[in-house]
Design a protein around this motif. Structure first.
Motif, short mmCIF file in Angstrom:
data_model
loop_
_atom_site.label_atom_id
_atom_site.label_comp_id
_atom_site.label_asym_id
_atom_site.label_seq_id
_atom_site.Cartn_x
_atom_site.Cartn_y
_atom_site.Cartn_z
N HIS A 199 0.82 -1.21 0.00
CA HIS A 199 0.00 0.00 0.00
C HIS A 199 0.86 1.27 0.00
CE1 HIS A 199 -3.44 -2.50 0.32
NE2 HIS A 199 -3.07 -3.00 1.50
N ARG A 200 2.03 1.19 0.60
CA ARG A 200 2.92 2.34 0.62
C ARG A 200 3.54 2.58 -0.75
NH1 ARG A 200 7.03 1.12 4.55
NH2 ARG A 200 5.22 0.67 5.84
N TYR A 201 3.81 1.49 -1.50
CA TYR A 201 4.46 1.58 -2.80
C TYR A 201 3.68 0.78 -3.84
CZ TYR A 201 8.21 2.92 0.36
OH TYR A 201 8.95 3.52 1.36
N PRO A 202 2.42 1.10 -4.08
CA PRO A 202 1.60 0.27 -4.97
C PRO A 202 2.09 0.23 -6.42
CG PRO A 202 0.45 2.30 -4.41
CD PRO A 202 1.68 2.24 -3.55
N HIS A 203 2.80 1.27 -6.85
CA HIS A 203 3.30 1.28 -8.23
C HIS A 203 4.31 0.16 -8.47
CE1 HIS A 203 6.12 3.70 -5.92
NE2 HIS A 203 7.03 3.36 -6.82
N MET A 204 4.88 -0.39 -7.41
CA MET A 204 5.83 -1.48 -7.57
C MET A 204 5.14 -2.79 -7.96
SD MET A 204 8.68 -0.01 -7.10
CE MET A 204 9.84 -1.35 -6.96
N MET A 205 3.82 -2.84 -7.87
CA MET A 205 3.10 -4.06 -8.23
C MET A 205 3.11 -4.30 -9.74
SD MET A 205 2.16 -5.53 -5.50
CE MET A 205 0.86 -6.69 -5.86
N ARG A 206 3.11 -3.20 -10.51
CA ARG A 206 3.15 -3.38 -11.96
C ARG A 206 3.68 -2.16 -12.69
NH1 ARG A 206 -1.19 -5.77 -16.21
NH2 ARG A 206 0.20 -5.65 -17.98
N GLY A 207 3.49 -0.99 -12.16
CA GLY A 207 3.95 0.22 -12.82
C GLY A 207 2.84 1.25 -12.84
N THR A 208 3.16 2.44 -13.21
CA THR A 208 2.23 3.55 -13.17
C THR A 208 1.07 3.35 -14.14
OG1 THR A 208 4.07 5.00 -12.63
CG2 THR A 208 2.07 6.06 -13.40
N GLY A 209 -0.15 3.56 -13.64
CA GLY A 209 -1.33 3.55 -14.49
C GLY A 209 -1.98 2.20 -14.71
N TYR A 210 -1.42 1.13 -14.16
CA TYR A 210 -2.00 -0.19 -14.35
C TYR A 210 -2.92 -0.56 -13.19
CZ TYR A 210 1.24 -1.12 -18.19
OH TYR A 210 1.90 -1.07 -19.37
N LEU A 211 -3.87 -1.44 -13.45
CA LEU A 211 -4.84 -1.86 -12.46
C LEU A 211 -4.17 -2.36 -11.19
CD1 LEU A 211 -7.71 -2.55 -11.50
CD2 LEU A 211 -7.49 -4.73 -12.73
N CYS A 212 -3.18 -3.23 -11.31
CA CYS A 212 -2.56 -3.81 -10.12
C CYS A 212 -1.97 -2.74 -9.21
CB CYS A 212 -1.47 -4.81 -10.51
SG CYS A 212 -2.12 -6.28 -11.32
N SER A 213 -1.42 -1.70 -9.78
CA SER A 213 -0.87 -0.62 -8.97
C SER A 213 -1.97 0.26 -8.41
CB SER A 213 0.10 0.22 -9.80
OG SER A 213 1.17 -0.58 -10.23
N LEU A 214 -2.96 0.58 -9.22
CA LEU A 214 -4.02 1.50 -8.80
C LEU A 214 -4.92 0.89 -7.74
CD1 LEU A 214 -4.88 3.01 -12.29
CD2 LEU A 214 -3.63 4.11 -10.42
N ILE A 215 -5.26 -0.38 -7.87
CA ILE A 215 -6.20 -0.99 -6.92
C ILE A 215 -5.57 -1.13 -5.53
CG2 ILE A 215 -5.69 -3.44 -7.31
CD1 ILE A 215 -8.78 -3.86 -7.40
N ASN A 216 -4.24 -1.28 -5.47
CA ASN A 216 -3.57 -1.42 -4.19
C ASN A 216 -3.37 -0.09 -3.47
OD1 ASN A 216 -2.87 -4.33 -3.59
ND2 ASN A 216 -2.22 -4.16 -5.72
N HIS A 217 -3.86 1.00 -4.05
CA HIS A 217 -3.94 2.26 -3.31
C HIS A 217 -5.01 2.17 -2.23
CE1 HIS A 217 -1.25 5.18 -5.20
NE2 HIS A 217 -1.47 4.54 -6.33
N ASP A 218 -5.99 1.30 -2.44
CA ASP A 218 -7.06 1.09 -1.46
C ASP A 218 -6.50 0.25 -0.32
OD1 ASP A 218 -9.29 0.15 -0.01
OD2 ASP A 218 -10.58 0.19 -1.79
N PRO A 219 -6.39 0.80 0.88
CA PRO A 219 -5.76 0.05 1.98
C PRO A 219 -6.55 -1.17 2.45
CG PRO A 219 -6.69 2.10 2.80
CD PRO A 219 -6.82 2.13 1.29
N ASN A 220 -7.78 -1.34 1.96
CA ASN A 220 -8.58 -2.51 2.32
C ASN A 220 -8.35 -3.68 1.37
OD1 ASN A 220 -10.63 -3.80 3.98
ND2 ASN A 220 -11.97 -3.64 2.19
N LEU A 221 -7.64 -3.46 0.27
CA LEU A 221 -7.51 -4.47 -0.76
C LEU A 221 -6.06 -4.90 -0.95
CD1 LEU A 221 -9.83 -2.87 -3.47
CD2 LEU A 221 -10.46 -4.53 -1.70
N VAL A 222 -5.87 -6.17 -1.29
CA VAL A 222 -4.59 -6.69 -1.75
C VAL A 222 -4.91 -7.41 -3.05
CG1 VAL A 222 -2.63 -8.20 -1.28
CG2 VAL A 222 -3.78 -7.03 0.61
N ALA A 223 -4.29 -7.00 -4.15
CA ALA A 223 -4.70 -7.56 -5.44
C ALA A 223 -3.52 -7.67 -6.39
CB ALA A 223 -5.78 -6.68 -6.06
N LYS A 224 -3.61 -8.65 -7.29
CA LYS A 224 -2.58 -8.82 -8.32
C LYS A 224 -3.12 -9.69 -9.42
CE LYS A 224 1.69 -8.41 -9.88
NZ LYS A 224 1.43 -8.51 -11.31
#
Length: 196
Positions: free
Chosen positions: A90-115
């Motif tokens: 949640h602190r670094y969600p862009h590391m999940m896939r990169g800027t602008g992608y679903l995996c990075s954007l959805i992990n901005h929500d602190p209630n969700l963990v997604a990939k």
């Protein structure tokens, strides 16, 4: 001695081989998180040449529920790791896939963990609800993920305006041609069934 062996260049160089300590540890972790027998986890090789691991869709949902609710993880060391590293997602969600992608954007929500995964597979864990979700698009594509996830959240009654707006911005249901003109729409036509 164990640390020295782990740092041996031969072990690092061969991390991608299925028999390596790294891949065996990943296999054990996948089995533990997904609550699926280690000896039944499917093995394959991805496009980069590293091993990939497959479990049934129900067990993908279980794994993401366990990541979202680490107190459900039986192994104490793995539970501690999840409690340590999931907040970093949640602190670094862009590391999940990169800027602008679903995996990075959805992990901005602190209630969700997604990939997302291979061939249209997506997993989500919902912390407050204690729910795991997995979905698979039969054609292996990813472009409908946001539309489907938004519908899943609607049916579950999950209301987060920022997450909803983000999902809609990635796929609002309207289809456009190459000129940017609307030519049709996509509409989810499924009803969720609880799988216990």
């Amino acid at each position: 001695m164990l640390l020295q062996k782990a740092l041996d260049p031969a072990h690092i160089r061969d991390y991608w081989k299925m028999e390596s300590r790294a891949q065996q540890e990943i296999l054990s972790t996948v089995a533990e998180l997904s609550q699926y027998p280690r000896e039944q986890v499917g093995l394959g090789v991805d496009g980069c040449g590293v091993p990939v691991f497959a479990v049934p869709m129900k067990h993908i949902a279980i794994a993401f529920k366990n990541l979202a609710c680490p107190d459900c993880i039986q192994d104490a060391q793995l539970q501690t790791a999840a409690k340590t590293f999931v907040p970093r997602i949640h602190r670094y969600p862009h590391m999940m896939r990169g800027t602008g992608y679903l995996c990075s954007l959805i992990n901005h929500d602190p209630n969700l963990v997604a990939k997302g995964g291979a061939n249209g597979v997506y997993g989500i864990g919902m912390k407050k609800e204690g729910v795991g979700i997995s979905l698979k698009l039969a054609d292996g594509t990813e472009h409908l993920w946001p539309l489907l996830i938004r519908e899943i959240f609607r049916q579950l009654g999950y209301e987060n305006p920022q997450t909803h707006a983000m999902l809609e911005s990635l796929h609002g249901g309207i289809l456009y041609n190459d000129n940017g003109s609307p030519v049709g729409y996509c509409r989810p036509v499924f009803t969720l069934e609880k799988n216990t």
